[in-house]
Design a protein around this motif. Sequence first.
Motif, PDB file in Angstrom:
ATOM      1  N   ARG A   1       0.831  -1.205   0.000  1.00  0.00           N
ATOM      2  CA  ARG A   1       0.000   0.000   0.000  1.00  0.00           C
ATOM      3  C   ARG A   1       0.863   1.251   0.000  1.00  0.00           C
ATOM      4  N   GLU A   2       2.044   1.169   0.660  1.00  0.00           N
ATOM      5  CA  GLU A   2       2.913   2.329   0.700  1.00  0.00           C
ATOM      6  C   GLU A   2       3.408   2.714  -0.693  1.00  0.00           C
ATOM      7  N   GLN A   3       3.593   1.704  -1.553  1.00  0.00           N
ATOM      8  CA  GLN A   3       4.120   1.955  -2.886  1.00  0.00           C
ATOM      9  C   GLN A   3       3.040   2.094  -3.943  1.00  0.00           C
ATOM     10  N   ALA A   4       1.791   1.858  -3.554  1.00  0.00           N
ATOM     11  CA  ALA A   4       0.730   1.813  -4.561  1.00  0.00           C
ATOM     12  C   ALA A   4       0.261   3.202  -4.994  1.00  0.00           C
ATOM     13  N   GLY A   5       0.459   4.225  -4.151  1.00  0.00           N
ATOM     14  CA  GLY A   5      -0.053   5.556  -4.495  1.00  0.00           C
ATOM     15  C   GLY A   5      -1.561   5.648  -4.398  1.00  0.00           C
ATOM     16  N   LEU A   6      -2.112   4.993  -3.336  1.00  0.00           N
ATOM     17  CA  LEU A   6      -3.566   4.975  -3.199  1.00  0.00           C
ATOM     18  C   LEU A   6      -4.156   6.356  -2.919  1.00  0.00           C
ATOM     19  N   GLU A   7      -3.308   7.281  -2.408  1.00  0.00           N
ATOM     20  CA  GLU A   7      -3.844   8.597  -2.078  1.00  0.00           C
ATOM     21  C   GLU A   7      -4.343   9.333  -3.312  1.00  0.00           C
ATOM     22  N   HIS A   8      -3.917   8.890  -4.498  1.00  0.00           N
ATOM     23  CA  HIS A   8      -4.341   9.551  -5.744  1.00  0.00           C
ATOM     24  C   HIS A   8      -5.493   8.831  -6.420  1.00  0.00           C
ATOM     25  N   LEU A   9      -5.929   7.662  -5.845  1.00  0.00           N
ATOM     26  CA  LEU A   9      -6.968   6.877  -6.505  1.00  0.00           C
ATOM     27  C   LEU A   9      -8.344   7.234  -5.960  1.00  0.00           C
ATOM     28  N   PRO A  10      -9.215   7.738  -6.813  1.00  0.00           N
ATOM     29  CA  PRO A  10     -10.587   8.021  -6.363  1.00  0.00           C
ATOM     30  C   PRO A  10     -11.286   6.725  -5.953  1.00  0.00           C
ATOM     31  N   LYS A  11     -12.126   6.836  -4.911  1.00  0.00           N
ATOM     32  CA  LYS A  11     -12.790   5.640  -4.414  1.00  0.00           C
ATOM     33  C   LYS A  11     -13.745   5.043  -5.437  1.00  0.00           C
ATOM     34  N   GLU A  12     -14.254   5.862  -6.322  1.00  0.00           N
ATOM     35  CA  GLU A  12     -15.193   5.322  -7.308  1.00  0.00           C
ATOM     36  C   GLU A  12     -14.514   4.426  -8.359  1.00  0.00           C
ATOM     37  N   MET A  13     -13.152   4.463  -8.364  1.00  0.00           N
ATOM     38  CA  MET A  13     -12.435   3.615  -9.326  1.00  0.00           C
ATOM     39  C   MET A  13     -12.152   2.213  -8.774  1.00  0.00           C
ATOM     40  N   ARG A  14     -12.364   2.054  -7.465  1.00  0.00           N
ATOM     41  CA  ARG A  14     -12.029   0.760  -6.883  1.00  0.00           C
ATOM     42  C   ARG A  14     -12.911  -0.374  -7.425  1.00  0.00           C
ATOM     43  N   PRO A  15     -14.209  -0.173  -7.614  1.00  0.00           N
ATOM     44  CA  PRO A  15     -15.013  -1.261  -8.199  1.00  0.00           C
ATOM     45  C   PRO A  15     -14.500  -1.689  -9.587  1.00  0.00           C
ATOM     46  N   PHE A  16     -14.032  -0.735 -10.351  1.00  0.00           N
ATOM     47  CA  PHE A  16     -13.484  -1.059 -11.670  1.00  0.00           C
ATOM     48  C   PHE A  16     -12.280  -2.002 -11.545  1.00  0.00           C
ATOM     49  N   LEU A  17     -11.435  -1.721 -10.561  1.00  0.00           N
ATOM     50  CA  LEU A  17     -10.246  -2.547 -10.375  1.00  0.00           C
ATOM     51  C   LEU A  17     -10.594  -3.897  -9.751  1.00  0.00           C
ATOM     52  N   ARG A  18     -11.570  -3.888  -8.818  1.00  0.00           N
ATOM     53  CA  ARG A  18     -11.975  -5.166  -8.223  1.00  0.00           C
ATOM     54  C   ARG A  18     -12.578  -6.088  -9.281  1.00  0.00           C
ATOM     55  N   LYS A  19     -13.226  -5.491 -10.260  1.00  0.00           N
ATOM     56  CA  LYS A  19     -13.864  -6.284 -11.306  1.00  0.00           C
ATOM     57  C   LYS A  19     -12.846  -7.089 -12.113  1.00  0.00           C
ATOM     58  N   ILE A  20     -11.615  -6.579 -12.242  1.00  0.00           N
ATOM     59  CA  ILE A  20     -10.595  -7.311 -13.002  1.00  0.00           C
ATOM     60  C   ILE A  20      -9.697  -8.133 -12.086  1.00  0.00           C
ATOM     61  N   GLY A  21     -10.121  -8.310 -10.811  1.00  0.00           N
ATOM     62  CA  GLY A  21      -9.428  -9.230  -9.921  1.00  0.00           C
ATOM     63  C   GLY A  21      -8.454  -8.615  -8.963  1.00  0.00           C
ATOM     64  N   VAL A  22      -8.520  -7.268  -8.727  1.00  0.00           N
ATOM     65  CA  VAL A  22      -7.595  -6.608  -7.823  1.00  0.00           C
ATOM     66  C   VAL A  22      -8.216  -6.572  -6.431  1.00  0.00           C
ATOM     67  N   THR A  23      -7.435  -6.948  -5.425  1.00  0.00           N
ATOM     68  CA  THR A  23      -7.887  -6.918  -4.029  1.00  0.00           C
ATOM     69  C   THR A  23      -7.138  -5.808  -3.300  1.00  0.00           C
ATOM     70  N   PHE A  24      -7.868  -4.985  -2.554  1.00  0.00           N
ATOM     71  CA  PHE A  24      -7.275  -3.920  -1.752  1.00  0.00           C
ATOM     72  C   PHE A  24      -7.153  -4.448  -0.333  1.00  0.00           C
ATOM     73  N   GLY A  25      -5.978  -4.841   0.034  1.00  0.00           N
ATOM     74  CA  GLY A  25      -5.766  -5.416   1.341  1.00  0.00           C
ATOM     75  C   GLY A  25      -5.293  -4.392   2.344  1.00  0.00           C
TER      76      GLY A  25
END
Length: 857
Positions: free
Chosen positions: A673-697
């Motif tokens: 998470r420290e290297q992912a740059g999550l602070e720049h990712l809008p929360k509305e984009m997370r479903p899009f990423l989860r749909k292709i198999g990405v897990t936010f741990g």
Amino acid sequence: MRRAEHSTGRVVARCGADCHLGRVQRSAIKAVLGPTNTGKTHLAIERMVAHSSGCMGFPLRLLAREVYDRVRAIKGDDAVALITGEERIEPKNARYMCCTAEAMPRDGAGAAFVALDEAQIGADRERGHIFTDRLLNTRGREETMLLGAATLEPLVRQLIPEAEISDRPRFSTLTHIGPRKLSRLPPRSAIVAFSTDQVYAVAEMLRRFRGGAAVVMGALSPETRNKQVALFQSSEVDYIVATDAIGMGLNLDVNHVAFAGLTKFDGVRMRRLLPAEMAQIAGRAGRHQRDGTFGTLSGMSKHGAAPEFTEEEVYAIEEHRFVPLTHLFWRDPEPRFDSLAALIADLETPPDDPVLRLAPEAIDLATLKRLADEPAAAAVRGPGMVRRFWEACSLPDFRQRGPDVHARFVARLWQDLGRGYIGADYVAARISELDNMSGDIDTLQGRIAAIRSWAYICQRPDWVLARDEMAARARAVEAKLSDALHARLTERFVNRRTAILMKSLGQDAGILPIKIGEDGAVTIEGEALGQVEGLRFSVDPAARHEDRRMLLAAAEKGLPKLLGERAEALAASDMAELELARGAIRWRGQVLAQLEQREGTVYPLIKPAREITALPEAAQAKLVAALESWLAGKLAPLEALEKMHHAASNPDAGSQARALLLNLIAGHGYVTREQAGLEHLPKEMRPFLRKIGVTFGALDIFAPALLKPAPRQLLHALGRDRRPLQEAMLPVLGEIRKLPSGYRHAGTQAIRIDLAEKILRAAHETRAKAQAKDRRRKFVLDYALPVSIGLEEGNIARLLGNAGFRVQRAQPQAEGQFGPPRPDRWEWRPSRRKQERTKPARPSEGNAFAALADLVR
């Protein structure tokens, strides 16, 4: 009358005929003279088998054996005898005899037909007196035939005026073609040298450059010579290197004779060959009606120019015109045996006839004179013992060690012969000492010479007890030694592989007899060329450096078709033997294709290895298509990573999501998470990423599908992920030096990222339930899940601590209290630093996210 006329050679010679006047008057004497390849010997054989009995004398044991086999095939085994110094095959009812000149009965054994081959040898210093005696005195009852060179004609007319002389023309012509280098010699050539060293040097060079040569020398046993000649006659080698022994009746399939020199040592001095001697050797070229050529060998002399024929010599050889012989050597064939002195005197008495000359002192006479001066010779008295002593001195010097050494050997032999017989045990012991097949060429030649001496001794009718048994033993050992010597000569001077390749390289590649064995061994007519691993050919490591280029040339010419068939068979199979390793597709350990990573996809570009590009086009296309299909199926476990590639190129993903996806792709399926740059990712984009198999741990962003053994092994095999690989992807690992791909540290252990997330998620769920029940921040955590996964209790706290969980250890029970221990209590207190990281922060200058933040603003 015999003794009174003893000193007159001519009268002695005529006396033999006068003593059998009636026979001579009825016997026809024919002299068939001419060059080589005139069919003289063939004519004599035909004449002999037309008579009721016959006897033929030859200069060489192997010639006698050759004619013996031919006559036996006509008349049957029981009708033909072979008599030589070392071998006697005498069927009870034999009517035809093939003999060496020395073993030929002086009276012709009373045969109806008698023939003497190579009668011109009567002019030879060493053996001439034997041939002269047979020429003058040995007659058949009905017909006598003298075979020899045309140079003998004047002497025959003088010594045997009643002889009918006929000339026979050569069946083919001889043509001089000048000097030739060894590399330019035509196939089916004989190279004639006049020393052992020169024979070996030429044979060694032929081995290196033309595949080898057969070797024929006078020092070889007849059996070895026959085997070497057979090697040449069977076309296993195209060249034969020989001394001038080749000129004496050897029937060879030779097209060209090359002289490595034109001088030789004749036992007295070095001299140039006579034109007649040159012709005798050159005449081996050509067979029946096939013409032959002759010349010299150039490029072999380190000092001075190469030998060359004079114009006069060339003319003489091509036209068969030579200076006639002026004399023959003679020695009393029936000396007196009254005493050793009388015997020596008779053997040294010269003839009076001007065309006969006293033979130079031969080895037998030299031995006799040396031993006659020994004290032991005083006991040799009486005709019987003197004759026996002379017979011992007449033992041929097979070992060629000189008169002194040979005389010592005969002296030791006489110690037993003087008392009667040589004991069978003593002879058997001497034969057994020589029954040793080890050693080099010279050693084996020495043993063969020695065993020939014992074979000669065992053939004498009154020398050895158990003669037949000892003779058989000697012949058996000689045969074994001859086989061993033939093997050594072939091993040293014949490179069968090179010989085959020299003949095959000019052929169409489609008919080269190259084969690939089941074990990948590449052979041509049974000779190893190298090894095929996969589709890659490697030269036989045992090959000499100078042979490697030829082996590669043969492989490059003959293998593509065979390898194409192998490639097509591989393409049509299930390709189960293929594997991905170190960024390449490999088959049986060899690289078939390198895999080149491409942008925007997990599927690499296949770059066929050089071995595939050298295949025929059809086979190459089939194999490459099969490799592409196989690779596509092999990479199916990386589907989640391929989806990330597609999503990263999707315009709808947005720059922030694409940035995270690129981080995940670069991390080959996970990123902290420290290297992912999550602070720049809008929360509305997370479903899009989860749909292709990405897990936010809690600690990592990852694709669970990529943390299985198969995808991690594939990424490592493709060369994408070079971090250490844990093949089985076990849930928890013990102490490790370097963190494997797909794991994170948990105290002294390492845990797989997706399982660490499972533990952390269970902890958050327990915390949420506790707060929902009594709104207390502290809660009790069940260790069953992490313990079942394999984490130790101390490492459970380390892992949870990384996610912000803090433990309050329970107080131990007071002394005297009983019951279960109090449980530890947990609370979630994310660090201030983590909370600060959840707020958007301006990235540092020069960072890719800094530019992205500016765009967002």
